[in-house]
Design a protein around this motif. Structure first.
Motif, PDB file in Angstrom:
ATOM      1  N   VAL A  37       0.824  -1.282  -0.111  1.00 35.52           N
ATOM      2  CA  VAL A  37       0.238   0.285  -0.559  1.00 35.52           C
ATOM      3  C   VAL A  37       0.879   1.258   0.088  1.00 35.52           C
ATOM      4  O   VAL A  37       0.602   2.610  -1.385  1.00 35.52           O
ATOM      5  CB  VAL A  37      -0.915  -0.354   1.070  1.00 35.52           C
ATOM      6  CG1 VAL A  37      -1.869   1.159   1.218  1.00 35.52           C
ATOM      7  CG2 VAL A  37      -2.010  -1.418   1.013  1.00 35.52           C
ATOM      8  N   ASP A  38       2.156   1.270   1.429  1.00 40.92           N
ATOM      9  CA  ASP A  38       2.847   2.764   0.963  1.00 40.92           C
ATOM     10  C   ASP A  38       3.414   2.321  -0.605  1.00 40.92           C
ATOM     11  O   ASP A  38       3.770   4.014  -1.204  1.00 40.92           O
ATOM     12  CB  ASP A  38       3.707   2.361   1.562  1.00 40.92           C
ATOM     13  CG  ASP A  38       2.806   2.277   3.220  1.00 40.92           C
ATOM     14  OD1 ASP A  38       1.945   2.477   3.254  1.00 40.92           O
ATOM     15  OD2 ASP A  38       3.832   1.922   4.328  1.00 40.92           O
ATOM     16  N   ALA A  39       4.419   1.169  -1.046  1.00 40.94           N
ATOM     17  CA  ALA A  39       5.007   1.694  -2.679  1.00 40.94           C
ATOM     18  C   ALA A  39       3.449   2.481  -3.992  1.00 40.94           C
ATOM     19  O   ALA A  39       3.718   2.743  -4.520  1.00 40.94           O
ATOM     20  CB  ALA A  39       5.006   0.282  -2.923  1.00 40.94           C
ATOM     21  N   LEU A  40       2.093   1.697  -3.316  1.00 39.44           N
ATOM     22  CA  LEU A  40       1.404   1.987  -4.205  1.00 39.44           C
ATOM     23  C   LEU A  40       1.305   3.469  -3.913  1.00 39.44           C
ATOM     24  O   LEU A  40       1.018   4.806  -5.722  1.00 39.44           O
ATOM     25  CB  LEU A  40       0.325   1.299  -4.003  1.00 39.44           C
ATOM     26  CG  LEU A  40       0.124   0.196  -4.961  1.00 39.44           C
ATOM     27  CD1 LEU A  40      -1.240  -0.915  -4.401  1.00 39.44           C
ATOM     28  CD2 LEU A  40       0.214  -0.356  -6.829  1.00 39.44           C
ATOM     29  N   MET A  41       0.634   4.207  -2.839  1.00 40.36           N
ATOM     30  CA  MET A  41       0.831   5.677  -2.173  1.00 40.36           C
ATOM     31  C   MET A  41       1.703   6.403  -3.239  1.00 40.36           C
ATOM     32  O   MET A  41       1.427   7.201  -3.293  1.00 40.36           O
ATOM     33  CB  MET A  41       0.970   5.593  -1.452  1.00 40.36           C
ATOM     34  CG  MET A  41       0.118   7.332  -0.587  1.00 40.36           C
ATOM     35  SD  MET A  41      -1.216   7.611  -0.922  1.00 40.36           S
ATOM     36  CE  MET A  41      -1.155   9.270  -0.353  1.00 40.36           C
ATOM     37  N   THR A  85       3.300  -4.120 -10.334  1.00 38.12           N
ATOM     38  CA  THR A  85       3.398  -5.072 -10.561  1.00 38.12           C
ATOM     39  C   THR A  85       2.957  -6.127  -9.501  1.00 38.12           C
ATOM     40  O   THR A  85       2.276  -7.375  -9.608  1.00 38.12           O
ATOM     41  CB  THR A  85       4.659  -5.593 -11.135  1.00 38.12           C
ATOM     42  OG1 THR A  85       5.057  -4.780 -12.279  1.00 38.12           O
ATOM     43  CG2 THR A  85       4.412  -6.997 -11.380  1.00 38.12           C
ATOM     44  N   ALA A  86       3.011  -5.430  -8.018  1.00 39.68           N
ATOM     45  CA  ALA A  86       2.606  -6.697  -7.512  1.00 39.68           C
ATOM     46  C   ALA A  86       1.415  -6.410  -6.659  1.00 39.68           C
ATOM     47  O   ALA A  86       0.523  -7.310  -6.519  1.00 39.68           O
ATOM     48  CB  ALA A  86       3.483  -6.280  -6.145  1.00 39.68           C
ATOM     49  N   PHE A  87       0.715  -5.519  -7.770  1.00 45.71           N
ATOM     50  CA  PHE A  87      -0.915  -4.983  -7.203  1.00 45.71           C
ATOM     51  C   PHE A  87      -1.427  -5.945  -8.184  1.00 45.71           C
ATOM     52  O   PHE A  87      -2.583  -6.562  -7.872  1.00 45.71           O
ATOM     53  CB  PHE A  87      -0.918  -3.526  -7.214  1.00 45.71           C
ATOM     54  CG  PHE A  87      -2.437  -3.263  -6.924  1.00 45.71           C
ATOM     55  CD1 PHE A  87      -3.137  -3.524  -6.216  1.00 45.71           C
ATOM     56  CD2 PHE A  87      -3.499  -2.553  -8.420  1.00 45.71           C
ATOM     57  CE1 PHE A  87      -4.807  -3.201  -6.147  1.00 45.71           C
ATOM     58  CE2 PHE A  87      -5.134  -3.150  -8.609  1.00 45.71           C
ATOM     59  CZ  PHE A  87      -5.525  -3.234  -7.414  1.00 45.71           C
ATOM     60  N   LEU A  88      -1.356  -6.041  -9.253  1.00 43.01           N
ATOM     61  CA  LEU A  88      -1.618  -6.362 -10.284  1.00 43.01           C
ATOM     62  C   LEU A  88      -2.214  -7.886 -10.461  1.00 43.01           C
ATOM     63  O   LEU A  88      -2.537  -8.550 -10.125  1.00 43.01           O
ATOM     64  CB  LEU A  88      -1.199  -6.089 -11.812  1.00 43.01           C
ATOM     65  CG  LEU A  88      -1.711  -5.187 -12.715  1.00 43.01           C
ATOM     66  CD1 LEU A  88      -0.429  -3.963 -13.526  1.00 43.01           C
ATOM     67  CD2 LEU A  88      -3.194  -4.862 -12.827  1.00 43.01           C
ATOM     68  N   THR A 139     -13.647  -3.280  -7.524  1.00 38.74           N
ATOM     69  CA  THR A 139     -13.251  -3.110  -6.699  1.00 38.74           C
ATOM     70  C   THR A 139     -12.036  -1.651  -5.618  1.00 38.74           C
ATOM     71  O   THR A 139     -12.306  -0.974  -7.532  1.00 38.74           O
ATOM     72  CB  THR A 139     -11.605  -3.454  -6.336  1.00 38.74           C
ATOM     73  OG1 THR A 139     -10.806  -3.465  -7.464  1.00 38.74           O
ATOM     74  CG2 THR A 139     -11.770  -5.560  -6.688  1.00 38.74           C
ATOM     75  N   VAL A 140     -12.298  -1.352  -4.794  1.00 39.49           N
ATOM     76  CA  VAL A 140     -11.554  -0.297  -4.524  1.00 39.49           C
ATOM     77  C   VAL A 140     -10.632  -0.154  -3.632  1.00 39.49           C
ATOM     78  O   VAL A 140     -10.957  -0.735  -2.756  1.00 39.49           O
ATOM     79  CB  VAL A 140     -12.598   1.005  -4.153  1.00 39.49           C
ATOM     80  CG1 VAL A 140     -11.761   2.143  -3.950  1.00 39.49           C
ATOM     81  CG2 VAL A 140     -13.748   1.378  -4.987  1.00 39.49           C
ATOM     82  N   LEU A 141      -9.420   0.611  -4.013  1.00 42.21           N
ATOM     83  CA  LEU A 141      -8.644   0.460  -2.506  1.00 42.21           C
ATOM     84  C   LEU A 141      -8.003   1.542  -2.136  1.00 42.21           C
ATOM     85  O   LEU A 141      -7.416   2.268  -2.739  1.00 42.21           O
ATOM     86  CB  LEU A 141      -7.063  -0.779  -3.050  1.00 42.21           C
ATOM     87  CG  LEU A 141      -5.880  -0.374  -2.253  1.00 42.21           C
ATOM     88  CD1 LEU A 141      -6.440  -1.325  -0.625  1.00 42.21           C
ATOM     89  CD2 LEU A 141      -4.757  -1.235  -2.575  1.00 42.21           C
ATOM     90  N   TYR A 142      -7.864   1.703  -0.835  1.00 44.03           N
ATOM     91  CA  TYR A 142      -7.112   3.330  -0.168  1.00 44.03           C
ATOM     92  C   TYR A 142      -6.626   3.250  -0.287  1.00 44.03           C
ATOM     93  O   TYR A 142      -6.075   2.256   0.498  1.00 44.03           O
ATOM     94  CB  TYR A 142      -8.931   4.006   1.214  1.00 44.03           C
ATOM     95  CG  TYR A 142     -10.122   3.760   0.244  1.00 44.03           C
ATOM     96  CD1 TYR A 142     -10.476   4.100  -0.792  1.00 44.03           C
ATOM     97  CD2 TYR A 142     -10.934   2.428   0.235  1.00 44.03           C
ATOM     98  CE1 TYR A 142     -12.498   4.774  -0.986  1.00 44.03           C
ATOM     99  CE2 TYR A 142     -12.391   2.803  -0.167  1.00 44.03           C
ATOM    100  CZ  TYR A 142     -12.260   3.518  -0.485  1.00 44.03           C
ATOM    101  OH  TYR A 142     -14.042   3.309  -0.986  1.00 44.03           O
ATOM    102  N   LEU A 143      -5.843   4.519  -0.108  1.00 45.94           N
ATOM    103  CA  LEU A 143      -4.161   4.376  -0.197  1.00 45.94           C
ATOM    104  C   LEU A 143      -3.524   5.740   0.173  1.00 45.94           C
ATOM    105  O   LEU A 143      -2.691   6.084   0.453  1.00 45.94           O
ATOM    106  CB  LEU A 143      -3.301   4.649  -1.387  1.00 45.94           C
ATOM    107  CG  LEU A 143      -3.728   3.384  -2.499  1.00 45.94           C
ATOM    108  CD1 LEU A 143      -2.505   3.973  -3.629  1.00 45.94           C
ATOM    109  CD2 LEU A 143      -2.917   2.369  -1.976  1.00 45.94           C
TER     110      LEU A 143
END
Length: 217
Positions: A37-41, A85-88, A139-143
């Protein structure tokens, strides 16, 4: 495979699969690791609005801007950084689990970063109209970092049988994941009082609709 560890549990899929089976929607905290999550943010924080686009409504030839209905900026996600990549990869694992346990026949997943600046919102809508889209699960992911009362931007989910009945208002706190049936549940994003970041995505099936595949993005 990415070196980022995506999940916080050895059995991350049990609750979301059970929720979708029983009621068609799920809200889960800490589904993904804080590392991911931190990396996506970090990824979305580095995106200037100039590298994103003003979101609209509709898809493909029906796509149009409608600032009275939504005001977010988006950028579609491709596997070009370790975090993306990790998220997908993680969502591919979830897709396979849905297929194995619920026989949904999901064949792909698409997602985009979403940025709601102060004052931005998305009025009540459904993500897919019955028989007119291949989207099955949204889907919704909150950052968001340090989101507090008064920051707005709540996700509101409405009953599938009566869109005037709220099932809940959910704080867009960091690491929270929402999953729900795309055709069934109206939902909205209330006005944000500061910049709000998330990832919206859709699991899709490979159905022909009037002899055409539902277009990507």
């Amino acid at each position: 495979m990415s070196a980022i560890v995506p999940f916080t549990s050895q059995t991350p899929f049990d609750k979301v699969v059970a929720d979708i089976r029983e009621k068609g929607w799920s809200i889960i905290d800490d589904f993904f690791s804080s590392e991911m999550v931190d990396a996506l943010m970090g990824d979305i924080s580095e995106l200037d609005n100039g590298y994103m686009k003003q979101a609209g409504v509709g898809r493909s030839n029906d796509h149009q801007l409608a600032l009275n209905r939504r005001r977010d900026y988006i950028r579609w996600i491709d596997p070009i950084t370790p975090a993306r990549t990790a998220f997908l990869d993680a969502m591919r694992e979830l897709r396979l689990e849905f297929n194995r346990r619920l026989f949904l026949g999901l064949w792909d997943y698409e997602a985009h970063f979403a940025r709601y600046e102060e004052g931005a919102f998305y009025e009540k809508h459904v993500d897919a109209f019955k028989g007119k889209s291949n989207r099955v699960l949204s889907t919704v992911l909150y950052l968001n970092e340090a989101w507090v009362d008064g920051d707005g931007g709540e996700f509101v989910l409405f009953d599938e049988h009566d869109e005037n009945v709220e099932l809940g208002r959910f704080f867009p706190q960091k690491g929270r994941l929402a999953v729900f049936l795309s055709e069934e549940f109206p939902h909205e994003v209330l006005k944000a009082q500061r910049t709000r970041h998330s990832i919206a995505g859709w699991f899709r099936v490979n159905n022909n609709i009037q002899n055409n595949l539902d277009p990507d993005q």
